[in-house]
Design a protein around this motif. Structure first.
Motif, short mmCIF file in Angstrom:
data_model
loop_
_atom_site.label_atom_id
_atom_site.label_comp_id
_atom_site.label_asym_id
_atom_site.label_seq_id
_atom_site.Cartn_x
_atom_site.Cartn_y
_atom_site.Cartn_z
N CYS A 18 -8.00 -5.36 -4.74
CA CYS A 18 -7.19 -5.31 -3.75
C CYS A 18 -5.83 -6.00 -3.66
O CYS A 18 -5.98 -7.37 -3.85
CB CYS A 18 -7.70 -5.48 -2.29
SG CYS A 18 -6.63 -5.18 -0.83
N GLN A 19 -4.68 -5.39 -3.84
CA GLN A 19 -3.39 -6.21 -4.38
C GLN A 19 -2.38 -5.74 -3.19
O GLN A 19 -2.43 -4.54 -2.66
CB GLN A 19 -2.92 -6.01 -5.60
CG GLN A 19 -3.70 -6.34 -6.47
CD GLN A 19 -3.40 -6.05 -8.16
OE1 GLN A 19 -1.96 -6.46 -8.30
NE2 GLN A 19 -4.12 -5.67 -8.88
N GLU A 20 -1.55 -6.66 -2.69
CA GLU A 20 -0.49 -6.36 -1.83
C GLU A 20 0.67 -6.41 -2.45
O GLU A 20 1.06 -7.59 -2.82
CB GLU A 20 -0.60 -7.16 -0.35
CG GLU A 20 0.25 -6.62 0.60
CD GLU A 20 0.09 -7.43 1.96
OE1 GLU A 20 0.88 -7.64 2.78
OE2 GLU A 20 -1.00 -7.76 2.26
N ARG A 80 -1.03 -2.30 1.14
CA ARG A 80 -2.22 -2.72 0.10
C ARG A 80 -2.63 -1.68 -0.73
O ARG A 80 -2.58 -0.52 -0.35
CB ARG A 80 -3.32 -3.00 1.43
CG ARG A 80 -2.88 -4.27 1.77
CD ARG A 80 -4.32 -4.61 2.65
NE ARG A 80 -3.75 -5.67 3.48
CZ ARG A 80 -4.87 -6.29 4.76
NH1 ARG A 80 -5.93 -5.62 4.52
NH2 ARG A 80 -4.56 -7.09 5.37
N LEU A 104 -12.67 -4.01 3.54
CA LEU A 104 -11.51 -4.15 4.19
C LEU A 104 -11.41 -3.11 5.22
O LEU A 104 -11.64 -2.12 5.07
CB LEU A 104 -10.32 -3.90 3.18
CG LEU A 104 -8.82 -3.90 3.62
CD1 LEU A 104 -8.47 -5.25 4.11
CD2 LEU A 104 -8.07 -3.21 2.55
#
Length: 145
Positions: A31-33, A38, A138
């Motif tokens: 998970c990257q923002e 996201r 999440l």
């Protein structure tokens, strides 16, 4: 590859990275923002940045072998990239379970049998060798159309 599952406002995803049949990492954060959006990606890890860039309009000079779920504001999207059209995206209906990645068929079956997203990815780990490691979750606050 990986397995990403969505059900009832929760996204679950594993942490395994493979190169062919070799496990290279069982604790990768997928998970990257970027710019407040996201991304939870599956496919070739080296293409995740290109996929995220394409989401914001940067064309990729080469083939992108990745897809993912995207939380952007109050929407949940399925995104991918192909050589003909570039980035594509579909808004997901939040009242339905969804899964992508190498173990998606196992995750779909588990959710059809009553499993939540977390349990669905745990079950996919038992049958899909490219799904493994930790299962992270999440919770999203997306709203339907």
């Amino acid at each position: 590859m990986t397995t990403i599952a969505y059900k009832d406002g929760v996204i679950a995803y594993d942490s395994r990275v493979t190169r062919g049949t070799t496990i290279t990492d069982d604790d990768a954060e997928k998970c990257q923002e970027l710019k407040g959006v996201r991304f939870i990606c599956t496919g070739a890890a080296c293409d995740f940045q290109a996929l995220m860039g394409a989401y914001f309009g940067s064309p990729s000079p080469s083939k992108v072998e990745a897809s993912g779920l995207v939380i952007d504001g109050d929407a949940l999207w399925l995104i991918g990239h192909d050589d003909d059209t570039g980035l594509w995206k579909d808004r997901l209906e939040l009242d339905r379970p969804y899964a992508i990645g190498s173990g998606s068929s196992h995750a779909f079956t588990a959710m059809d049998m009553g499993a939540n997203a977390y349990k669905a990815v745990e079950m996919a780990k038992k049958r899909d060798s490219c799904t493994g490691g930790l299962v992270r979750t999440l919770t999203i606050n997306a709203s339907p159309l």
